[in-house]
Design an enzyme around this catalytic site. Structure first.
Site, PDB file in Angstrom:
ATOM      1  N   TYR A 152     -43.881 -11.983  10.118  1.00  9.62           N
ATOM      2  CA  TYR A 152     -42.690 -12.024  10.975  1.00  9.62           C
ATOM      3  C   TYR A 152     -41.405 -11.980  10.146  1.00  9.62           C
ATOM      4  O   TYR A 152     -40.485 -11.222  10.460  1.00  9.62           O
ATOM      5  CB  TYR A 152     -42.729 -13.286  11.837  1.00  9.62           C
ATOM      6  CG  TYR A 152     -41.643 -13.356  12.885  1.00  9.62           C
ATOM      7  CD1 TYR A 152     -41.729 -12.603  14.046  1.00  9.62           C
ATOM      8  CD2 TYR A 152     -40.538 -14.189  12.719  1.00  9.62           C
ATOM      9  CE1 TYR A 152     -40.741 -12.661  15.022  1.00  9.62           C
ATOM     10  CE2 TYR A 152     -39.547 -14.263  13.682  1.00  9.62           C
ATOM     11  CZ  TYR A 152     -39.649 -13.498  14.833  1.00  9.62           C
ATOM     12  OH  TYR A 152     -38.663 -13.561  15.784  1.00  9.62           O
TER      13      TYR A 152
ATOM     14  N   ALA B  54     -40.976 -10.801   7.116  1.00  8.46           N
ATOM     15  CA  ALA B  54     -40.840  -9.478   6.504  1.00  8.46           C
ATOM     16  C   ALA B  54     -40.317  -8.462   7.516  1.00  8.46           C
ATOM     17  O   ALA B  54     -39.447  -7.637   7.204  1.00  8.46           O
ATOM     18  CB  ALA B  54     -42.178  -9.020   5.938  1.00  8.46           C
TER      19      ALA B  54
ATOM     20  N   LYS C  63     -38.486  -9.046  10.226  1.00  8.85           N
ATOM     21  CA  LYS C  63     -37.102  -9.318  10.614  1.00  8.85           C
ATOM     22  C   LYS C  63     -36.123  -9.064   9.465  1.00  8.85           C
ATOM     23  O   LYS C  63     -34.958  -8.715   9.698  1.00  8.85           O
ATOM     24  CB  LYS C  63     -36.974 -10.742  11.143  1.00  8.85           C
ATOM     25  CG  LYS C  63     -37.699 -10.965  12.470  1.00  8.85           C
ATOM     26  CD  LYS C  63     -37.233 -10.006  13.545  1.00  8.85           C
ATOM     27  CE  LYS C  63     -37.864 -10.294  14.901  1.00  8.85           C
ATOM     28  NZ  LYS C  63     -37.388  -9.364  15.962  1.00  8.85           N
TER      29      LYS C  63
END
Length: 252
Positions: A162, A164, A166
């Site tokens: 998650y 990575a 975002k």
């Protein structure tokens, strides 16, 4: 940009933050193109927007699939005539530790499937939708893309996939703003902290309390507070290439 009569597409528009954005924008007279995988929720949210007097349509699509995204944006322009704003909101979470140890021995590793499933929706899906919107807007000579990032973009325990995704979504904001500004297209981002949603409502009380304590304000954010940030970016024509952090002063 004026919200009234603007054609605004929202991915993940059938539920959660996407629904809150849609309802707020509907009250301001936007024309809405809601994109999601869940047709039942899409239909319900579109009907809610229509009850507020908005011109709202829904488009069922898996945003991780290139052909589906290309078809969806072609249909949006065919149905609604143009595209003024895209809110890249759709995303999933499949949290887990990179490696899990017990008594000094490896117990579990994050699988490639667990990693890729989040990257495909959150990052690849944002890329595909952003690309199609950019192509339309560049030809129009105007438009706005808003990527929904997260405070987790800085890195958060248990969220390799998650975080990575975002971080990538945030980098796209700056890159696209630099590339598309010459065509009259703005690009911005919003990085929410922990927000009160149906998912957080199902969490264990101790986990929820810990999330609340991360924020200086000592509470979760409200969905309408994120939706209001979308409104601000749309209406402020000098806002581009930046990430707006709406996290209550979160310190993880």
């Amino acid at each position: 940009m004026q919200i009234k009569d603007a054609v605004i597409a929202i991915t993940g528009g059938g539920q959660g933050l996407g629904r809150a954005m849609a309802l707020l924008l509907a009250r301001h007279g936007a024309r809405l193109a809601l994109i999601d995988l869940n047709e039942e929720q899409l239909d319900k949210t579109a009907a809610e927007c229509q009850s507020l007097g908005a011109d709202a349509h829904y488009f069922q699509a898996d945003i991780s699939q290139e052909a589906a995204v290309e078809l969806t944006f072609t249909q949006i322009v065919s149905t609604m005539g143009r595209l003024d704003v895209l809110v890249n909101n759709a995303g999933i979470m499949r949290d887990g530790l990179l490696v899990k140890m017990k008594d000094g021995k490896l117990e579990k590793k994050m699988s490639l499937e667990q990693f890729n499933s989040v990257i495909q929706v959150n990052l690849t899906g944002t890329f595909l939708c952003g690309r199609e919107a950019a192509a339309i807007m560049a030809e129009q000579g105007s438009g706005l893309i808003i990527n929904i990032a997260s405070v987790s973009r800085a890195g958060n325990m248990g969220q390799t996939n998650y975080s990575a995704s975002k971080a990538g979504v945030s980098a796209m904001v700056v890159t696209w703003a630099k590339e598309l500004g010459r065509y009259g297209v703005r690009v911005a981002g919003i990085a929410p902290g922990a927000i009160a949603t149906d998912m957080t409502a199902q969490m264990k009380p101790e986990a929820l309390k810990r999330m609340e304590q991360w924020a200086i304000l000592g509470r979760l954010g409200e969905q309408d507070e994120i939706a209001h940030s979308v409104q601000y970016i749309i209406e402020n024509d000098f806002y581009t290439g930046r990430i707006l952090e709406i996290d209550g002063g979160t310190r993880v």
